[in-house]
Design a protein around this motif. Structure first.
Motif, mmCIF file in Angstrom:
data_model
loop_
_atom_site.group_PDB
_atom_site.id
_atom_site.type_symbol
_atom_site.label_atom_id
_atom_site.label_comp_id
_atom_site.label_asym_id
_atom_site.label_seq_id
_atom_site.Cartn_x
_atom_site.Cartn_y
_atom_site.Cartn_z
ATOM 1 N N ARG A 136 17.404 7.501 2.081
ATOM 2 C CA ARG A 136 16.845 8.750 2.563
ATOM 3 C C ARG A 136 15.318 8.768 2.671
ATOM 4 N N LEU A 137 14.599 8.130 1.790
ATOM 5 C CA LEU A 137 13.157 8.278 1.699
ATOM 6 C C LEU A 137 12.476 7.896 3.020
ATOM 7 N N GLU A 138 11.638 8.836 3.557
ATOM 8 C CA GLU A 138 10.962 8.629 4.829
ATOM 9 C C GLU A 138 9.443 8.581 4.684
ATOM 10 N N LYS A 139 8.902 9.306 3.726
ATOM 11 C CA LYS A 139 7.454 9.391 3.586
ATOM 12 C C LYS A 139 7.065 9.306 2.118
ATOM 13 N N LEU A 140 6.124 8.398 1.802
ATOM 14 C CA LEU A 140 5.686 8.189 0.422
ATOM 15 C C LEU A 140 4.163 8.155 0.394
ATOM 16 N N GLU A 141 3.557 9.010 -0.433
ATOM 17 C CA GLU A 141 2.108 9.069 -0.585
ATOM 18 C C GLU A 141 1.753 8.969 -2.064
ATOM 19 N N ILE A 142 0.870 8.034 -2.397
ATOM 20 C CA ILE A 142 0.421 7.848 -3.781
ATOM 21 C C ILE A 142 -1.098 7.773 -3.753
ATOM 22 N N SER A 143 -1.768 8.665 -4.496
ATOM 23 C CA SER A 143 -3.225 8.721 -4.460
ATOM 24 C C SER A 143 -3.770 9.066 -5.842
ATOM 25 N N GLY A 144 -4.823 8.350 -6.248
ATOM 26 C CA GLY A 144 -5.498 8.667 -7.501
ATOM 27 C C GLY A 144 -4.676 8.406 -8.744
ATOM 28 N N CYS A 145 -3.706 7.512 -8.660
ATOM 29 C CA CYS A 145 -2.884 7.154 -9.828
ATOM 30 C C CYS A 145 -3.470 5.854 -10.398
ATOM 31 N N HIS A 146 -4.503 5.982 -11.198
ATOM 32 C CA HIS A 146 -5.320 4.832 -11.610
ATOM 33 C C HIS A 146 -4.623 3.909 -12.598
ATOM 34 N N SER A 147 -3.575 4.364 -13.262
ATOM 35 C CA SER A 147 -2.882 3.526 -14.250
ATOM 36 C C SER A 147 -1.701 2.773 -13.656
ATOM 37 N N LEU A 148 -1.360 3.022 -12.444
ATOM 38 C CA LEU A 148 -0.225 2.351 -11.805
ATOM 39 C C LEU A 148 -0.643 0.943 -11.386
ATOM 40 N N ASN A 149 0.085 -0.087 -11.881
ATOM 41 C CA ASN A 149 -0.315 -1.467 -11.556
ATOM 42 C C ASN A 149 0.674 -2.203 -10.672
ATOM 43 N N SER A 150 1.864 -1.643 -10.456
ATOM 44 C CA SER A 150 2.825 -2.337 -9.599
ATOM 45 C C SER A 150 3.923 -1.398 -9.155
ATOM 46 N N PHE A 151 4.603 -1.810 -8.105
ATOM 47 C CA PHE A 151 5.815 -1.136 -7.651
ATOM 48 C C PHE A 151 7.010 -1.797 -8.329
ATOM 49 N N PRO A 152 8.132 -1.128 -8.400
ATOM 50 C CA PRO A 152 9.345 -1.779 -8.905
ATOM 51 C C PRO A 152 9.731 -2.964 -8.018
ATOM 52 N N ARG A 153 10.540 -3.849 -8.535
ATOM 53 C CA ARG A 153 10.969 -5.019 -7.776
ATOM 54 C C ARG A 153 11.873 -4.597 -6.622
ATOM 55 N N GLY A 154 11.803 -5.365 -5.544
ATOM 56 C CA GLY A 154 12.650 -5.079 -4.393
ATOM 57 C C GLY A 154 11.837 -4.742 -3.153
ATOM 58 N N LYS A 155 12.540 -4.290 -2.133
ATOM 59 C CA LYS A 155 11.913 -3.948 -0.859
ATOM 60 C C LYS A 155 11.904 -2.435 -0.661
ATOM 61 N N LEU A 156 10.998 -2.007 0.189
ATOM 62 C CA LEU A 156 10.963 -0.598 0.559
ATOM 63 C C LEU A 156 12.208 -0.243 1.366
ATOM 64 N N PRO A 157 12.696 0.970 1.236
ATOM 65 C CA PRO A 157 13.906 1.352 1.988
ATOM 66 C C PRO A 157 13.669 1.334 3.488
ATOM 67 N N SER A 158 14.689 1.043 4.232
ATOM 68 C CA SER A 158 14.578 0.917 5.691
ATOM 69 C C SER A 158 14.312 2.247 6.372
ATOM 70 N N THR A 159 14.563 3.363 5.668
ATOM 71 C CA THR A 159 14.324 4.684 6.261
ATOM 72 C C THR A 159 12.865 5.086 6.215
ATOM 73 N N LEU A 160 12.051 4.382 5.440
ATOM 74 C CA LEU A 160 10.655 4.763 5.256
ATOM 75 C C LEU A 160 9.859 4.546 6.542
ATOM 76 N N THR A 161 9.130 5.583 6.979
ATOM 77 C CA THR A 161 8.318 5.490 8.200
ATOM 78 C C THR A 161 6.827 5.622 7.911
ATOM 79 N N TYR A 162 6.450 6.157 6.747
ATOM 80 C CA TYR A 162 5.028 6.331 6.439
ATOM 81 C C TYR A 162 4.795 6.071 4.956
ATOM 82 N N LEU A 163 3.826 5.214 4.668
ATOM 83 C CA LEU A 163 3.452 4.887 3.284
ATOM 84 C C LEU A 163 1.942 4.866 3.185
#
Length: 1229
Positions: free
Chosen positions: A901-928
């Motif tokens: 389902r996920l189509e749009k993902l925005e992450i800003s100012g998250c200074h402690s985040l060092n990585s994404f989970p393992r795997g690939k982005l979903p095929s439904t995603l159109t904007y990151l």
């Protein structure tokens, strides 16, 4: 004159008859045009006598009451009664001669007594309407589904004959209703289904007997079309068919939705929509080329597609214009219903009565508007439901019908036609120069001056010459709008000659006061001052406007008082607010008794100035039946003692009429509200209620029993500690409430719900709940919110989320500034099964989204989530594993469906985040979008099949610039931005460009070590390259001329760059900015070949050493900035609209001849020229609308004022801006 009064209605009847019946003889038409022109002039002269009579009456009344009003009237009307006017007498004689001449001409053409040689309209219609049912077009496109839907209705057996036998097809003209009906009528599947078929045409002349006879005797006729809206006649017509055979059907085509509803009800109407996009082009080309595409004529495709787009999916337009691959259609203009009705009233188009019944003009106008809307001549805007539009073809038809009496300032018309023009409209320019309005001198009889709104983001400027010299001379004006222009002052005698005016719209202007001469406008019906934020006073002469119906002063917060003379305006229907005054000469609350006919919205402000409760009683607010919206506002709630008691008594007497739909009470200082506030028998129509800053109230009224209430806002009620049963009332509370807002309730701790509502819910229809700035609220919230779609929680206690009940229907969730929130609690997330949008902002203690291990349970995950936004969550360390897809296609969480389902993902100012989970982005995603995540070391990998549609944007990810991070860059990266570059940036860029070949934008700022860029030829899709504040940046890469998509190239504050190498300029550049590159000495000589260049900024030395002499070759150049030293004898391209002169340390005067041939120049910017003190004595181009000067200390503001040496030189320029953004408007003498 008495003869005129008798004759003018007859002339009007002739003209109306001519408008309704086409004129066959062109010579007759010319006489009718002359007659129409004469009728306008006669009306103007007759009004002159009426004005004199009204002035005499007012003067006599003022003498009978010697007071301040007498002096005001005398000053406005020059102390005069009606006096002999030789000029007026001469005009009467001239018109009489014209009238006699036209009459003689009409008599010779046998036109007297309405014997006009007009075509027989009924005969013409009958002759045109051949047996259409027997005619089939070669091809009909885009109506297959409509055809099948209606055929299914026709072929249905049984049913209720009395209700279901009529199928109305409703839609605007040109949609193809008849074409569709014809297709159905001739469909072979109907053969044998019906004993016989008939096709009958019905016009506005609805003769029941004739139509019935036609149907019965001529069963082979070809069309059945009903226009009459009278239900009684339709009822008589359908009676014979009520005895028809079972399964009999009648198809009706009509433009009028009321007709369709009358026949079948709302549910039975078949509303025919515009064509689908994929059917428009084939229909157009079929009629234009005999083909379904442009394959055989590719040279026509571009213009053809643009024309198809202009036809707005209307079949008739597509067919009519199909054979003509040229033409011009007008764009949609959105208009407001209320404003249009007021314009109709000002133009005299609304009679005083309708169907023999006396009605208010506004009511008649509303009926007219609804009729036009139901016939699809107007359409509701798709962008704003409160606005309306006309289809392009209807607009063209209206302009054609208006003929010579209407003109647009953009049209070219001969002098003879201009003299007959009565109405002018235009799209405002941002800087309106006087030259554009020189044509007004030829429009001697102009009645309408109407700029069309909505085309600019910022208010436009207007030359004072237009305001001071042109407009005041238009002494036949009925309609004048200067809406949204940046006008701060009107001349004192502005209204002196505008005595015919009915409608004035100064909304959104910067005027501070209205001249007293407004009191001379005895015909004025509408005065709109909405949004005049600087308006401080209304003149006492406003009391002379005895015909005024509408006074709109909403959003005029600088207006602190209203003169008592407003009480003379007995005809007011709209008075948007009353400011209660203390001093004598100002309006009092009791004055409302004079305005019982008010309608719409009324705000009563400064109610703290009411010193006697009898004033509230005398206001008779409950007798103003037409009020729909009411605002009651005190300025402060700090009163105590007797003043507090008075406030409570005043509010108790301000009970409105039961027709009220909206009520707002603000800054009321009482401890409780009167009973009428929550009286369900009084407020059966109330749908909106708001309580603001009533800080002493300790209990909310029983609003739950207001069964029509849909939206409730409670804010700033700081004495409320608990909301309990008293809020709900006895039973079935808030049965219609859809939106509930609580804000700034700093002491609210407890929210108790009635026990009997546990099963059905105390808010059964609630769609949106907002709780903001309620830090103490921690108790149990309503448990059953099964209908809730949207929830906003801001600056509240983190425990509040634990108290939420059923959220299974929630679609949109916004959580903002919740301290101590480390994750979303399991009790809260487990019901978010319908959630589509999740936005979490400034929750600095958040470390993860879900509770530990909660995400492995399917019931806890919002698997419908489409948009996830995480902003400024500085301690966020991890994201849910379920966001990602594993290499085998499964989700990281075996049970989650989030990845689908996920189509749009925005992450800003998250200074402690060092990585994404393992795997690939979903095929439904159109904007990151990922930005300002300082510790993020890698990016997620996109699904290979999704690279083309995923737009990835990254900004300021410094840890990503290591070699390890670069290897994981997705191919789908489209935009790269950074202002935190280090030593690793240059090598990172090289690897990024090799891997991310779909890159469209690169923006690099404040990178101290960046010297150069790698070769960019591999990123052929690059559109924008911006380098700024990179001190050691030395050169652009070679082979940039291969970047055919690059449109913007910018180098700003890069002192290390000395030259632009040959072959480094892309051929299709539109914008080239070389700003404050102080050591730049040379640019390629081939720059003059950039024929697409529109904006150019560069140092003068590079300009002259490079291609200064060839600037004229840049025929598309509109914006030019020259820095450092202004070249002498430079010849600028005539296409320039903006010229900037920047950073000229030694410039003392503007070179003579600089503006030669710059006939399109609209804006001149002069910045950082400390020695500049002389402007060109030969003046500026007449097109210039703005001079903007910053840091030019010798060009002082005083030099542009009335006594300054540059006042005359700049008098035609609408706007002069100096340093501190203060707009200086030259006065006009």
């Amino acid at each position: 004159m008495e003869h005129w009064k008798i004759l003018l209605p007859k002339i009007t009847a002739v003209l109306q008859h001519a408008e309704e019946n086409p004129v066959a003889n062109q010579f007759v038409k010319l006489h009718l045009d002359d007659l129409k022109d004469l009728a306008y002039d006669m009306e103007d002269i007759l009004e002159e006598f009426v004005i004199d009579a009204k002035r005499s009456k007012l003067s006599a009344e003022s003498e009978a009451k010697p007071n301040k009003l007498q002096k005001i009237i005398s000053s406005v009307f020059f102390g005069s009664r009606a006096k002999p006017n030789p000029k007026l007498d001469s005009m009467v004689n001239d018109l009489s001669v014209r009238l006699q001449k036209i009459h003689d001409g009409m008599r010779s053409l046998d036109l007297a007594n309405l014997n006009l040689k007009l075509e027989d309209e009924s005969h013409k219609v009958a002759a045109k309407r051949l047996p259409e049912s027997s005619l089939l077009e070669d091809i009909v496109l885009g109506r297959d589904s409509d055809k099948e839907d209606i055929l299914q209705r026709l072929l249905e057996d049984g049913g209720n004959l009395k209700q279901d036998f009529v199928i109305p097809i409703v839609g605007m003209g040109g949609l193809g209703k008849t074409t569709l009906a014809r297709l159905i009528y001739n469909d072979k599947r109907l053969e044998g289904k019906f004993d016989f078929k008939a096709w009958v045409c019905v016009s506005d002349e609805f003769d029941v007997a004739q139509i019935t006879r036609t149907i019965l005797e001529h069963v082979t006729r070809t069309r059945y079309d009903i226009w009459n809206k009278e239900y009684g006649q339709w009822d008589v017509l359908k009676r014979p068919f009520m005895s028809g055979a079972p399964g009999s059907k009648i198809i009706v085509t009509t433009r009028n939705n009321d007709v369709g509803t009358m026949m079948r009800g709302d549910d039975g109407v078949y509303n025919l929509e515009l064509l689908q996009d994929d059917a428009c082009l084939p229909l157009f080309t079929q009629h234009a080329l005999g083909k379904e595409n442009f394959d055989a004529h590719p040279n026509l495709q571009d213009v053809g597609e643009k024309l198809v787009k202009r036809c707005k999916r209307l079949p008739l337009a597509l067919k009519t214009l199909g054979g003509v691959l040229r033409g011009k259609l007008h764009p949609d203009y959105e208009f407001d219903k209320k404003e249009l009705v007021l314009l109709w009233m000002a133009e005299g188009l609304l009679p005083q009565q309708s169907h023999g019944k006396k009605q208010m003009p506004k009511e008649i106008g509303d009926q007219y508007f609804q009729d036009l809307l139901s016939r699809s001549l107007f359409q509701q805007s798709s962008g704003d439901e409160s606005q309306f539009v006309m289809h392009d073809l209807i607009n063209d038809l209206a302009i054609d019908v208006a003929g010579e009496i209407y003109c647009n300032l953009g049209d070219s018309m001969g002098d003879e036609k201009l003299e007959k023009a009565r109405h002018v409209s235009f799209i405002p320019h941002y800087h309106e120069i006087s030259e554009r309005f020189m044509v007004l001198k030829k429009l001697k009889h102009l009645r309408t001056f109407l700029p069309l709104q909505g085309f600019h983001h910022y208010p436009p400027f207007l030359s004072n010459i237009v305001v001071h010299h042109f407009l005041p001379t238009l002494n036949h004006l009925r309609v004048l709008s200067l809406c949204n222009y940046r006008i701060s002052k009107l001349p004192a005698d502005f209204f002196g000659n505008l005595k015919h005016i009915r409608y004035i719209n100064f909304s959104g202007t910067h005027i501070k006061c209205i001249p007293e001469s407004v009191g001379s406008l005895l015909f004025l019906q509408t005065l709109l001052l909405h949004g005049c934020h600087k308006l401080t006073e209304l003149p006492a002469t406003i009391g002379n406007l005895i015909d005024l119906h509408n006074l709109d002063i909403t959003d005029t917060e600088s207006l602190k008082a209203m003169p008592s003379e407003i009480c003379n305006l007995k005809n007011l229907v709209t008075l948007s607010k009353v400011i209660v005054g203390e001093a004598s000469g100002l309006m009092r609350l009791s004055d409302l008794k004079n305005f019982l006919q008010l309608q719409g919205t009324l705000s009563l402000l400064d109610l703290q100035n009411v010193l006697d409760v009898q004033d509230a009683k005398k206001a008779n607010l409950d007798k103003i039946h037409g009020l729909e919206e009411l605002v009651l506002e005190w300025t402060t709630s700090d009163n105590d003692g007797d003043e507090l008691v008075l406030e409570m008594q005043v509010l108790s007497w301000l009970k409105p009429h039961s027709n009220l739909k909206s009520l707002k009470i603000s800054c009321y200082g009482g401890y409780s509200f009167p009973n009428w506030v929550c009286d369900p028998s009084l407020f059966s129509n109330l749908s909106y209620m708001e309580f603001t800053n009533c800080e002493r109230c300790t209990l909310l009224p029983s609003l739950g029993q207001l069964f029509a209430l849909k939206k409730l806002i409670i804010t700033g009620m700081k004495a409320i500690k608990a909301v309990g049963l008293e809020f709900y009332g006895q039973h079935e509370p808030f049965r219609s409430l859809e939106e509930l807002v609580f804000q700034d309730m700093t002491n609210w701790k407890e929210w108790t719900s009635p026990a009997e509502s546990a099963s059905t819910g105390e808010f059964p229809c609630l769609l949106k709940l907002v709780i903001e700035d309620c830090p103490e609220l921690v108790g149990q919230l309503p448990g059953n919110l099964s209908s809730l779609k949207e929830l906003h929680v801001r600056r509240c206690n983190e425990m509040l989320l634990n108290s939420m009940g059923d959220l299974t229907s929630l679609v949109n969730l916004r959580i903002e500034k919740i301290s101590k929130l480390t994750c979303l609690p399991k009790s809260f997330t487990q019901s978010l099964i319908a959630l589509e949008t999740l936005n979490i902002t400034c929750c600095h203690d958040l470390t993860s989204l879900w509770e530990e291990r909660a995400e492995i349970e399917q019931s806890l995950l919002p698997f419908n989530l489409k948009h996830l936004s995480l902003m400024q969550c500085t301690h966020l360390e991890s994201l849910p594993n379920a966001m990602m897809v594993q290499m085998d296609g499964s989700s990281s969480s075996d049970t989650s469906m989030l990845t689908l389902r996920l189509e749009k993902l925005e992450i800003s100012g998250c200074h402690s985040l060092n990585s994404f989970p393992r795997g690939k982005l979903p095929s439904t995603l159109t904007y990151l979008k990922i930005e300002d995540c300082d510790c993020l070391e890698s990016l997620p990998e996109a699904d290979g099949d999704n690279d083309s549609k995923l737009y990835l944007e990254i900004k300021n990810l410094p840890c990503l610039y290591s070699s390890e991070g670069c290897h994981q860059l997705p191919v789908c990266l489209k935009k790269f931005t950074t202002d935190k570059g280090g030593e690793l940036l240059e090598s990172f860029l090289e690897r990024m460009l090799q891997h991310c070949m779909g890159l469209q934008c690169i923006e690099i700022t404040n990178c101290k070590t960046l010297k150069s860029l790698p070769i960019l030829d591999c990123v052929s899709s690059l559109v924008k390259l911006w380098i700024e504040q990179c001190e050691v940046f030395e050169s652009l890469p070679n082979m940039m001329n291969q970047l055919k998509s690059l449109q913007t190239l910018s180098l700003v504050d890069c002192p290390g760059i000395e030259f632009i190498p040959d072959g480094s300029l892309p051929p299709n550049l539109i914008n080239l900015y070389l700003i404050r590159c102080k050591n730049l000495k040379r640019v390629p000589n081939t720059m003059y070949q950039l024929t697409s260049l529109q904006s150019l900024s560069m140092p003068s030395e590079a300009l002259t050493m490079g291609f200064g002499r060839d600037l004229q070759n840049l025929t598309s150049l509109q914006y030019l900035i020259i820095e450092q030293k202004l070249p002498l004898n430079i010849v600028l391209p005539s296409s320039l609209t903006t010229l900037g002169i920047y950073c000229q340390e030694n410039l003392e005067s503007i070179p003579k001849g600089l503006f030669q041939n710059l006939n399109s120049l609209n804006c001149l910017e002069i910045t950082d020229c400390p020695k500049l003190q002389f402007l060109p004595r030969e003046g500026f181009p007449p097109s210039l609308g703005l001079i903007s000067m910053f840091s030019c200390p010798l060009l002082e503001r005083q030099r542009f004022k009335e006594t300054g040496d540059y006042c005359t030189l700049t008098r035609t320029i609408p706007c002069i801006w100096i340093d501190d953004d203060q707009v200086i408007r030259p006065s006009v003498n």
